[in-house]
Scaffold this active site. Sequence first.
Site, short mmCIF file in Angstrom:
data_model
loop_
_atom_site.label_atom_id
_atom_site.label_comp_id
_atom_site.label_asym_id
_atom_site.label_seq_id
_atom_site.Cartn_x
_atom_site.Cartn_y
_atom_site.Cartn_z
N GLU A 49 1.40 24.70 45.91
CA GLU A 49 0.63 25.30 44.84
C GLU A 49 -0.53 26.12 45.39
O GLU A 49 -0.78 27.24 44.95
CB GLU A 49 0.08 24.23 43.88
CG GLU A 49 1.15 23.39 43.21
CD GLU A 49 1.50 22.10 43.95
OE1 GLU A 49 1.78 21.10 43.28
OE2 GLU A 49 1.50 22.10 45.21
N ALA A 106 1.01 18.22 62.05
CA ALA A 106 0.90 16.89 62.65
C ALA A 106 -0.47 16.27 62.37
O ALA A 106 -0.60 15.06 62.22
CB ALA A 106 1.16 16.94 64.14
N GLU A 161 3.35 21.59 56.39
CA GLU A 161 2.76 20.39 56.98
C GLU A 161 2.34 20.64 58.42
O GLU A 161 2.82 21.56 59.08
CB GLU A 161 3.76 19.24 56.94
CG GLU A 161 4.09 18.80 55.53
CD GLU A 161 5.11 17.68 55.48
OE1 GLU A 161 5.33 17.19 54.36
OE2 GLU A 161 5.69 17.29 56.51
#
Length: 143
Positions: free
Chosen positions: A58, A49, A47
């Site tokens: 995946e 921000a 991830e």
Amino acid sequence: MAVNESESLLTAARQAAQQAHCPYSHFHVGAAVACADGSVVSGCNVENASYGLSLCAERVALFAAVSQGKRPIRLAVSCIDAQDDAAQASKMPCGACRQVMQELMPPEATIHIDGVGPRTIEELLPESFQLKPDAHQSDRAKI
């Protein structure tokens, strides 16, 4: 694929999920790709921000396999933070990942989804968007 082979691939996906960088969603996802040469390449969600820059497990696993010159033939994905009684839809690959699977894996490829079961690419993405590769592109694009 034998049950023990699919479970082994799911185990690799669960292990990959432990490496996830998910400070915003706190949702650890891992994926493992079985390749034609017998190797397994794994990946986890990463991830950012700036949410649009985040990448699903995946796609990390599939892109890593392709970047290593491997041909993905099966995939397993595990959302280890999903509750056992959570809706199946909360454990499924997103649409972007489904499109990448369709592009990089053979049509008969099986996707093993932890807590849901196996699905074919056609089941995950019926009537998918496809372009015919140019003749000068590599054979990989014709998978």
